[in-house]
Design an enzyme around this catalytic site. Structure first.
Site, PDB file in Angstrom:
ATOM      1  N   HIS A 133       1.572  19.272  18.941  1.00  0.00           N
ATOM      2  CA  HIS A 133       2.320  18.409  19.858  1.00  0.00           C
ATOM      3  C   HIS A 133       3.277  19.244  20.691  1.00  0.00           C
ATOM      4  O   HIS A 133       4.019  20.086  20.164  1.00  0.00           O
ATOM      5  CB  HIS A 133       3.106  17.355  19.074  1.00  0.00           C
ATOM      6  CG  HIS A 133       4.123  16.623  19.900  1.00  0.00           C
ATOM      7  ND1 HIS A 133       5.386  17.137  20.166  1.00  0.00           N
ATOM      8  CD2 HIS A 133       4.060  15.415  20.531  1.00  0.00           C
ATOM      9  CE1 HIS A 133       6.068  16.282  20.911  1.00  0.00           C
ATOM     10  NE2 HIS A 133       5.291  15.224  21.147  1.00  0.00           N
ATOM     11  N   CYS A 134       3.272  18.999  21.993  1.00  0.00           N
ATOM     12  CA  CYS A 134       4.159  19.744  22.887  1.00  0.00           C
ATOM     13  C   CYS A 134       4.603  18.835  24.015  1.00  0.00           C
ATOM     14  O   CYS A 134       3.775  18.173  24.661  1.00  0.00           O
ATOM     15  CB  CYS A 134       3.414  20.962  23.446  1.00  0.00           C
ATOM     16  SG  CYS A 134       4.417  21.988  24.528  1.00  0.00           S
ATOM     17  N   ARG A 135       5.904  18.799  24.257  1.00  0.00           N
ATOM     18  CA  ARG A 135       6.427  18.065  25.413  1.00  0.00           C
ATOM     19  C   ARG A 135       6.990  19.073  26.407  1.00  0.00           C
ATOM     20  O   ARG A 135       7.881  19.856  26.090  1.00  0.00           O
ATOM     21  CB  ARG A 135       7.504  17.065  25.002  1.00  0.00           C
ATOM     22  CG  ARG A 135       7.890  16.176  26.180  1.00  0.00           C
ATOM     23  CD  ARG A 135       8.654  14.944  25.793  1.00  0.00           C
ATOM     24  NE  ARG A 135       8.777  14.056  26.946  1.00  0.00           N
ATOM     25  CZ  ARG A 135       9.572  13.007  27.004  1.00  0.00           C
ATOM     26  NH1 ARG A 135      10.302  12.696  25.949  1.00  0.00           N
ATOM     27  NH2 ARG A 135       9.617  12.247  28.085  1.00  0.00           N
TER      28      ARG A 135
END
Length: 337
Positions: free
Chosen positions: A108-110
């Site tokens: 997960h990466c924002r």
């Protein structure tokens, strides 16, 4: 490889057991939360409770509510993580996937998805990734994903750190001795100002400033920035120059590497090796950065024709680039005009 493209996020099954999702930095908070809920439902329906969320951006409480199995290992975008963090992350991924054949991973990466490239390019260095025919196919798929979608997004420092993770495959010998960091020499100063180029360097370790050099006064082809006193460093070094014009600071270059991978002193880094500078037309093609280390307290001659002002009280010089960051394990250097 199966891809699902959405305006707000990108979701990719890199392999059948490694999934990557990146939310664009412009994605509104409510849209992010709604999409996160949809992804959670998708994971539950396809994988039940057999998924581990690996968060490689800033910690998010929403992820904890999404799953009790969340590994928070985030670092700032367009930066390289510490080598220790990167190796630990790869081993944790390996352990999770090896424990059960039904286990899957969600990266997960924002924000900028360059961090996904760092993880994937490092993970494929593990010896176990190609020990069977099925794993060899996964490794090929991951390498294809990296080269097609990730390599162009990563900085030189990120690629260098991913290469350093070859120690996972015992292909890279690490020098465990700490080194004394004496100075940084900039060869062929970039064309940032028509008459004068006022530059300085800051050194950070664990996101905390440990040294600030004086400010260069004048303009020449070569400038030496001495670290006084020399810094005893062991681990990662983030090195970046900054240019301050009209009361602002503009990065000239950043440089990260692990001191344990250095063999021979000094070390030279060319334009292609420098974050930010590698794409800046003002930075000369023959420009390079020389980083001078030693294993003893040795006097390093200053061959710079530029005067260094060590009495500056300019608050810009002491502004902390990492004041809002909490991740550790790196050392950084700033320079200002």
């Amino acid at each position: 490889m199966q891809d699902l493209q959405k305006p707000e996020f990108d979701l990719s099954y890199i392999t059948e057991r490694i999934i990557a999702v990146s939310f664009h930095s412009t994605c509104p908070e409510q849209t992010y939360l709604r999409n996160l809920q949809n992804i959670t439902q998708m994971l539950q329906s396809k994988h039940a409770d057999n998924y581990l969320v690996v968060n490689i951006s800033e910690p998010r409480e929403e992820l904890r509510r999404m799953s009790t199995r969340v590994l928070d290992v985030g670092w700032p975008e367009l930066r390289a993580p510490s080598l220790h963090l990167l190796c630990s992350l790869c081993k944790s991924m390996e352990n999770w996937l090896d424990t059960c054949s039904e286990h899957v991973l969600l990266l997960h990466c924002r924000g900028n998805k360059d961090r996904i490239g760092v993880v994937i390019s490092s993970y494929i260095q593990l010896p176990s990734v190609s020990t069977s025919e099925e794993q060899a196919l996964d490794r090929y798929t991951m390498k294809r994903f990296y080269s097609d979608k990730m390599a162009s997004l990563m900085t030189p420092s990120q690629k260098r750190q991913a290469f350093s993770s070859e120690l996972l495959a015992h292909q890279l010998k690490i020098n465990s001795s700490p080194l004394l960091f004496h100075c940084v020499c900039l060869h062929h100063v970039p064309n940032l100002h028509p008459t004068v180029c006022r530059l300085f360097i800051r050194v950070y370790q664990g996101m905390q400033p440990v040294c600030t050099t004086g400010v260069s006064v004048g303009k020449t082809h070569k400038v030496y920035f001495a670290l006084e006193p020399p810094q005893l460093l062991k681990g990662d070094i983030v090195c970046y120059y900054k240019n301050a014009a009209e009361g602002s600071r503009e990065p000239v270059f950043r440089l990260q590497f692990h001191t344990g991978t250095l063999h021979g002193h000094p070390s030279l880094f060319y334009k292609k090796d420098l974050d930010h500078a590698n794409k800046d037309p003002r930075f000369p093609e023959n420009g390079m950065v020389e980083v001078v280390f030693s294993e003893t307290m040795t006097n390093i001659p200053n061959n710079s024709a530029v005067v260094i002002d060590y009495d500056t009280l300019d608050p810009l010089v002491y502004w902390d680039s990492y004041e809002n960051l909490t991740t550790g394990g790196t050392v950084a250097i700033d320079v200002t005009l």
